[in-house]
Design a protein around this motif. Sequence first.
Motif, PDB file in Angstrom:
ATOM      1  N   LYS A 172      67.561  65.834   6.314  1.00  0.00           N
ATOM      2  CA  LYS A 172      66.259  65.254   6.793  1.00  0.00           C
ATOM      3  C   LYS A 172      65.102  65.553   5.802  1.00  0.00           C
ATOM      4  N   ASP A 328      71.090  77.360  32.326  1.00  0.00           N
ATOM      5  CA  ASP A 328      70.804  75.972  32.222  1.00  0.00           C
ATOM      6  C   ASP A 328      70.962  75.025  33.277  1.00  0.00           C
ATOM      7  N   ASN A 371      71.803  72.243  16.409  1.00  0.00           N
ATOM      8  CA  ASN A 371      70.390  71.546  16.604  1.00  0.00           C
ATOM      9  C   ASN A 371      70.547  70.217  16.559  1.00  0.00           C
ATOM     10  N   ASP A 372      71.734  69.528  16.924  1.00  0.00           N
ATOM     11  CA  ASP A 372      71.711  68.071  16.909  1.00  0.00           C
ATOM     12  C   ASP A 372      71.778  67.463  18.287  1.00  0.00           C
ATOM     13  N   SER A 373      71.270  66.113  18.183  1.00  0.00           N
ATOM     14  CA  SER A 373      71.024  65.571  19.685  1.00  0.00           C
ATOM     15  C   SER A 373      72.457  64.764  19.748  1.00  0.00           C
ATOM     16  N   PRO A 374      73.292  64.706  20.923  1.00  0.00           N
ATOM     17  CA  PRO A 374      74.341  63.926  20.950  1.00  0.00           C
ATOM     18  C   PRO A 374      74.293  62.816  20.809  1.00  0.00           C
ATOM     19  N   ASP A 375      75.207  62.178  20.321  1.00  0.00           N
ATOM     20  CA  ASP A 375      75.511  60.695  19.944  1.00  0.00           C
ATOM     21  C   ASP A 375      75.525  59.815  21.453  1.00  0.00           C
ATOM     22  N   ASP A 376      76.041  60.369  22.145  1.00  0.00           N
ATOM     23  CA  ASP A 376      76.033  59.587  23.675  1.00  0.00           C
ATOM     24  C   ASP A 376      76.119  60.463  24.741  1.00  0.00           C
ATOM     25  N   GLU A 377      75.786  60.164  25.802  1.00  0.00           N
ATOM     26  CA  GLU A 377      75.518  60.782  26.878  1.00  0.00           C
ATOM     27  C   GLU A 377      76.210  60.134  28.289  1.00  0.00           C
ATOM     28  N   ARG A 389      77.779  65.888  33.928  1.00  0.00           N
ATOM     29  CA  ARG A 389      77.246  65.629  32.650  1.00  0.00           C
ATOM     30  C   ARG A 389      78.158  65.836  31.525  1.00  0.00           C
ATOM     31  N   GLU A 391      78.419  65.198  27.284  1.00  0.00           N
ATOM     32  CA  GLU A 391      77.660  64.814  26.037  1.00  0.00           C
ATOM     33  C   GLU A 391      78.941  64.549  25.067  1.00  0.00           C
ATOM     34  N   TYR A 393      79.592  64.454  20.385  1.00  0.00           N
ATOM     35  CA  TYR A 393      78.840  64.370  19.206  1.00  0.00           C
ATOM     36  C   TYR A 393      80.178  63.805  18.458  1.00  0.00           C
TER      37      TYR A 393
END
Length: 958
Positions: A172, A328, A371-377, A389, A391, A393
Amino acid sequence: MPDADNNTESVPIPANSIEDIKEHIDECMEAIGDCFFATSGPIPTAVNPGLLIKGLGRVGLPLSSRDARDLVNLGRETPFGIWEIDPAQVQFCNAQWSTTVRYAVSKTIEQLSVRGGESSVRADLHNLSLCQEGASFSAHQDTEKAPGMFATLVIMLPSGHQGGEVMVLRGKEQHPLSNFKSNEFSYAFLAWYAGVDYSLQPVTSGYRLVLTYNLIHHDGVLNKARLSTSLEYRNSVIDSVLTSWKKLLEDNDKASQELVYLFDQQCDEINFGLDFLKGEDQIRALRLHDACSRHGFTMYLANFEYSESWNENDDEDEDDNGEGESDDGYVDDDYYEEWTLPEVFTPDGMRIAGQITIDTQAIVQDEPFKNDSPDDEESESLGFGHVRRNEYYRRGCLVLVPRQHYNSFLYRGSGLYTRQWTNELLHRMDNSAQAEKARADLFKVCSLITGNTRPRYGDFETLVNVALKLDMPSMLVAAMEKSPCELGITSLRDLARAIASRDPSPWLPAISAVVALGLRLDHIKSIDEEYDKALARYDAVQCGPEPRKHNAAKLHRCMFKALIQNPHSGPLKLQKGDTNRLVDIARSQGDAFVLDVVLPICKMVVRNMDFVADTISQLFEEIKSGWTSLSTVSALARESMTTLGQEMSAHCVWGPHKDVKTSLFQAVAYERGELPHGADGSMSWAAIIKLFRLCEILEIIDGAHALITPVLEIARAAKMINITWTSDFTLFLIPLIKSVASELPAVPGNLSLYQTLFQQVLLHYLEDYVGEKPSPPQTSFQNGERSKCYDSPGPLQDPTRSDCGHCAALNDFLAAPDRSEWRYKAAEPARKHLERHLFKVDCSSFIDRSQGSPLTLVISKTKKSYRDALATWERRRKEAKSEFEGIGHGKLKTFLGEQYDSIVELLSKVTSEKTVSNSRQPLASLAQSVQNTKRVSDSVQDGPATKRVRKVEIVDLC
């Protein structure tokens, strides 16, 4: 960063656990990522290139505004405000310009640590580009523009401008490459590895003129250019870690058998290999691949997917911190996560396996997606405010596996892609430079196939091509011994064509294994036909008629020996048309083939009566052609019928299951694989009729006797099996004697045998199948039955109670002829106690809830069993009359002989609508006379089978 020269010695690294090993591997990989992947610098010795543009002329440097406008008019505009000039339009009038380019290449090779040095790399001009004010583009990667391209080199020409800095991205973070802002009168170079993300900041004023080169390794093999010499000091660390892992596996067999290092990005599934990885990921992969090769490890490339799933409450009115839920909002018990490798590739990009599940302990990085956002949900509504749900990666990854665990790792997947794998390796065998490695890899693939407990259909077919390519018949034999399925017709034909081009002798064991695995006549015929076609195409000079004939004979003997001996897979599997195939093959082989091959085959599949009967019938017709003889066909028929009679006696008379005996005969045959799919499920009376006709034509009394004896045993044993809906009589015995009457000659030569058949079958048919009219059931209990409890076989013996009042009350109701319904108000245990046993007393019941608790059990007498028995008798007596009428009085007189009047009288008695108490006396007397009669088996003397049509003893059954 430590200096490479001070770290070349191998220093042992402490690694006492798999966690230590993972930590050291992660540190090494991060160190590689921290190294140079882009560089820049001035070119102090640069000379003016003498730039000449076709269609424009000389362009002076520093670049003037007039020349810049001319280049804009001539160039091709890109979407980023940049004008490009194709390399074919660019010429350098100054011969010393190549020295300037070599300097820039040398500095790039040195600073990017490319193995092989400047001499192994060439710089190909890609274009001349001009950026005017406002030109820029966002971060992207260079595509591979030529095989072996591993980096981009940009030489900045003197041109006054502001802005236009190149930014390279690592993770990043952005890193600027110096443009050397005093650029109006100076030269500079910028370079970065292919696959590195980079962007161009906006040009704020002036014009930016650059030459772009592709750096390419001379032989196009990318990994020879990408191993970094500045990272040699890390060799000792990686070597020591892998050595420690091997020792750990030796000391602890539960240690992780694979490790997975995740890349920073996903990988292209279409182009997946070391040559197609980009930037840092490629450098890391090459470093590990080099180390694995030295220390007995195998490295794979793979796609990696981590998925987590949980149930979540979307109802805003619910308390998120309620019982059973986490902070959560998901229910802990429903949380699920999975780590899988959807696709696994070799380092050179061949897909070899898929859907391998791995343990989380095998991941090198600690919490790689924290700390990553999922690639697909995904989300799925479960109703009542609950949602499932999911998720996902996804990353590319490296998989390290010790070679001793190579097979077990790949077996864990959903399957091996062996067909594509072997096809590629076979293709590489044609390349002399790759043949040796491809041959070694083929042996590995074959080992995987033969050792796999869940092979895919077609895996073993690939071994046919491999064995032929490597000229190793022993490999094919080993594969066929492990194969769970037979080869397809295409593979069989390929095998036949290949063997036709060589001496078949070394391949005969392999052919035998292939035939024994399939055990099908159509397989033999396919191999035979394709082999003959292939032989016919060969030049007579290479293989003359006599050698061809000799080789074909060896092949035939091998195949039929394997078929008859059955070393592997059990009985022969018959298909539609196999009778014609067998007769066609026999016609080409001659008379001896009938008894040597056809007879053993008929004995193997003797339960398939239709096949045996049709084969003998067709061979009888072949006598006219002259290639076989009457004596041969007669011997075939006699032996086959004798074996069939023995099989019928052994498996049809009485079995362990209370089932129709003739159906059981064929059911066992299905279990053993003797019958083709869709064959008749009962014993074939039509096939027996064919055999009876052959006995008459060939005058074989032995054959008729061998078949009639078990048929009579079936008729006598039928009464021992309680059958309601079906019977050996209706399925087999009655259709058989009707066909005997209609299809055999009016007075057959073996008449006495057929008379005994008719007499006993019809006698047992009337006595055991039709029987007399049922009598109504008794309506009173005998003395002592009132105390009978339906939980025990007799009077009550339970010491805890002196009587079962519930059953006593039921018995009183059953004994009363004037009572048809009984209402019994009782608690549930008492009701269930009675309901469990009502089926024994021919009653129906239901629960009446109208009077409240306790509920009322209502029991009604139905006489259902008596009515069913009476309906069955009515149906059977009508069938009996119809069957006798269908045979006809004339045929009955012929085939019943002296028993005609007695059998007809018995028919009249058992089919009478009146119930006569003494109607069974004539039936019993007739049955006793039959039992006292000398059995038909005594009518044929022991000794050699001969024609004795008139020597059968006629038995008086009166």
